[in-house]
Design an enzyme around this catalytic site. Structure first.
Site, PDB file in Angstrom:
ATOM      1  N   ASP A 111       0.854  -1.182   0.000  1.00 25.54           N
ATOM      2  CA  ASP A 111       0.000   0.000   0.000  1.00 25.54           C
ATOM      3  C   ASP A 111       0.889   1.232   0.000  1.00 25.54           C
ATOM      4  OD1 ASP A 111      -2.483  -1.386   0.167  1.00 25.54           O
ATOM      5  OD2 ASP A 111      -2.217  -1.635   2.320  1.00 25.54           O
ATOM      6  N   ASP A 129      -7.149  -1.286  -4.475  1.00 25.33           N
ATOM      7  CA  ASP A 129      -8.190  -0.903  -3.519  1.00 25.33           C
ATOM      8  C   ASP A 129      -9.129   0.147  -4.103  1.00 25.33           C
ATOM      9  OD1 ASP A 129      -6.988  -2.603  -1.645  1.00 25.33           O
ATOM     10  OD2 ASP A 129      -5.774  -0.984  -0.797  1.00 25.33           O
TER      11      ASP A 129
END
Length: 158
Positions: A111, A129
């Site tokens: 991330d 995401d």
């Protein structure tokens, strides 16, 4: 076919951006883009959203394979027409596969998009995401609209 290409483009963009982060930054390193609002922060997550279910890779493998199977099934069922629905499915498919690749290869998800909104540091996320969130939002809106439309038609018939 176009929807599978959309999913593939999501996977490619997701994996390319994650590769850049892995190559250019150390874990937990952060680059300020917009002061007090947006940072590129190299982060790893061995769980699901917001770090839930840390280390439960077997569960993510099973759930992801199931979700991919269901999405492909519905994309085939609704292959004629339903462009927005299939776009939502394609985004979910691409996002799910993007994070699945990380889990299989690295046992964690990379991330890097880090936002602080009204003094709340939003959980760090990635391109997969974003695709998942937009895809699910499209599907929910379509379901709600369909329910509203069915209810309205039922009331008109009475």
């Amino acid at each position: 076919m176009i929807y599978y290409i959309i999913a593939l483009l999501i996977v490619a963009l997701d994996q390319m951006t994650k590769w850049i982060i892995i190559q250019a930054m150390n874990v937990h390193e952060s680059i300020e883009v917009i002061s007090g609002f947006f940072y590129i922060t190299s982060h790893r997550n061995s769980g699901a959203a917001w770090g839930m279910l840390q280390g439960q890779m077997w569960l993510f493998y099973i759930v992801t394979m199931f979700v991919v199977g269901v999405i492909v099934y519905y994309m085939r069922q609704y292959s004629n027409g339903y462009k927005l629905l299939n776009t939502g499915f394609a985004l979910i498919l691409g996002g799910a596969i993007g994070n699945f690749i990380d889990r299989v290869v690295m046992q964690e998800v990379v991330d890097f998009l880090d936002f602080t909104i009204f003094n709340y540091n939003f959980p760090i996320f990635n391109v997969a995401d974003i695709a998942l969130t937009i895809g699910v939002t499209i599907i929910i809106i379509l379901i709600l609209f369909d329910e509203w439309n069915n209810k309205r038609m039922k009331n008109d018939d009475e």
